[in-house]
Write a protein that holds these residues in place. Structure first.
Motif, short mmCIF file in Angstrom:
data_model
loop_
_atom_site.label_atom_id
_atom_site.label_comp_id
_atom_site.label_asym_id
_atom_site.label_seq_id
_atom_site.Cartn_x
_atom_site.Cartn_y
_atom_site.Cartn_z
N ILE A 1 32.42 1.16 -44.42
CA ILE A 1 32.59 1.55 -42.98
C ILE A 1 32.84 0.39 -42.06
CG2 ILE A 1 31.72 3.35 -41.28
CD1 ILE A 1 32.04 4.85 -43.59
N ILE A 2 31.54 -0.60 -42.34
CA ILE A 2 31.97 -1.61 -41.18
C ILE A 2 32.15 -3.13 -41.81
CG2 ILE A 2 29.96 -0.70 -39.91
CD1 ILE A 2 27.99 -2.45 -41.32
N GLU A 3 32.36 -3.26 -43.23
CA GLU A 3 32.59 -4.43 -43.83
C GLU A 3 33.91 -4.29 -44.79
OE1 GLU A 3 28.01 -6.00 -44.43
OE2 GLU A 3 28.96 -4.57 -45.90
N ASP A 4 34.65 -5.60 -44.64
CA ASP A 4 35.45 -5.77 -45.82
C ASP A 4 35.21 -6.77 -46.75
OD1 ASP A 4 37.65 -4.20 -44.41
OD2 ASP A 4 37.98 -5.81 -42.99
N VAL B 1 31.91 -16.80 -33.68
CA VAL B 1 31.51 -16.80 -34.84
C VAL B 1 31.30 -15.66 -35.55
CG1 VAL B 1 29.41 -17.71 -36.16
CG2 VAL B 1 30.13 -18.97 -34.27
N ARG B 2 31.54 -15.37 -36.67
CA ARG B 2 31.19 -14.20 -37.32
C ARG B 2 30.46 -14.46 -38.47
NH1 ARG B 2 32.98 -9.58 -35.02
NH2 ARG B 2 33.59 -8.56 -36.86
N GLN B 3 29.54 -13.63 -38.81
CA GLN B 3 28.46 -13.94 -39.89
C GLN B 3 28.65 -12.62 -40.94
OE1 GLN B 3 24.45 -14.96 -39.02
NE2 GLN B 3 23.90 -14.29 -41.09
N GLU C 1 36.94 -5.11 -35.93
CA GLU C 1 36.68 -4.42 -34.82
C GLU C 1 35.29 -4.06 -34.73
OE1 GLU C 1 38.17 -3.63 -37.52
OE2 GLU C 1 37.91 -1.33 -38.27
N ILE C 2 34.44 -4.50 -35.63
CA ILE C 2 32.91 -4.16 -35.71
C ILE C 2 32.15 -5.15 -34.76
CG2 ILE C 2 30.77 -4.02 -37.19
CD1 ILE C 2 32.47 -1.41 -37.29
#
Lengths: 90, 90
Positions: free
Chosen positions: A71-74, A37-39, A13-14
């Motif tokens: 908060i923003i990463e897995d 693409v996700r980095q 969701e970020i």
């Protein structure tokens, strides 16, 4: 000497501006067929000795407390690098 | 919908200040036993359809020409994300 690989990705969701920039650049450079693409980040942690379950547990805790921002990463995976070599060369 | 995972790491002979910073922070935060840390990038490329050998070949070329800087980085793996799921959950 063992090696643990930790993978960290932005949560779905970020917004991921780096990934978006890459996704925009690919078709301009002739690479079509990639939808998005996700980095994220990949860490290689070198340990003295074998990668035991205890080492993996410590690496997982370090991944969650130091290597990623929850908060923003897995943290998507924490694995013995030796287990990946067979996959990557397949 | 398939997904290709591309891993890019700084070349071994290249100084990696981010990795060094992490390696320095870990023992201060109570995580001992890690000798060194290297930090690289992980990309997830979403493709429309299955991850065929042709898709993997295109992803590998994109990895070498767009996702990495060949002067300072190595593309360490380009794999179908489906092949990793079994490893990560092991």
């Amino acid at each position: 000497m063992g090696r643990v690989v930790v993978d960290v990705m932005p949560k779905p969701e970020i917004l991921d501006p780096q990934g978006k920039a890459v996704a925009g650049a690919l078709p301009r450079l002739g690479f079509t067929g990639f939808l998005s693409v996700r980095q994220g980040k990949r860490f290689e942690l070198e340990v003295d000795g074998d990668v035991t379950p205890e080492v993996l547990a410590a690496a997982r805790e370090a991944a969650e407390r130091v290597l990623s921002n929850p908060i923003i990463e897995d943290v998507v995976s924490v694995v013995d690098a030796a287990s990946l070599d067979t996959v990557a060369s397949a």
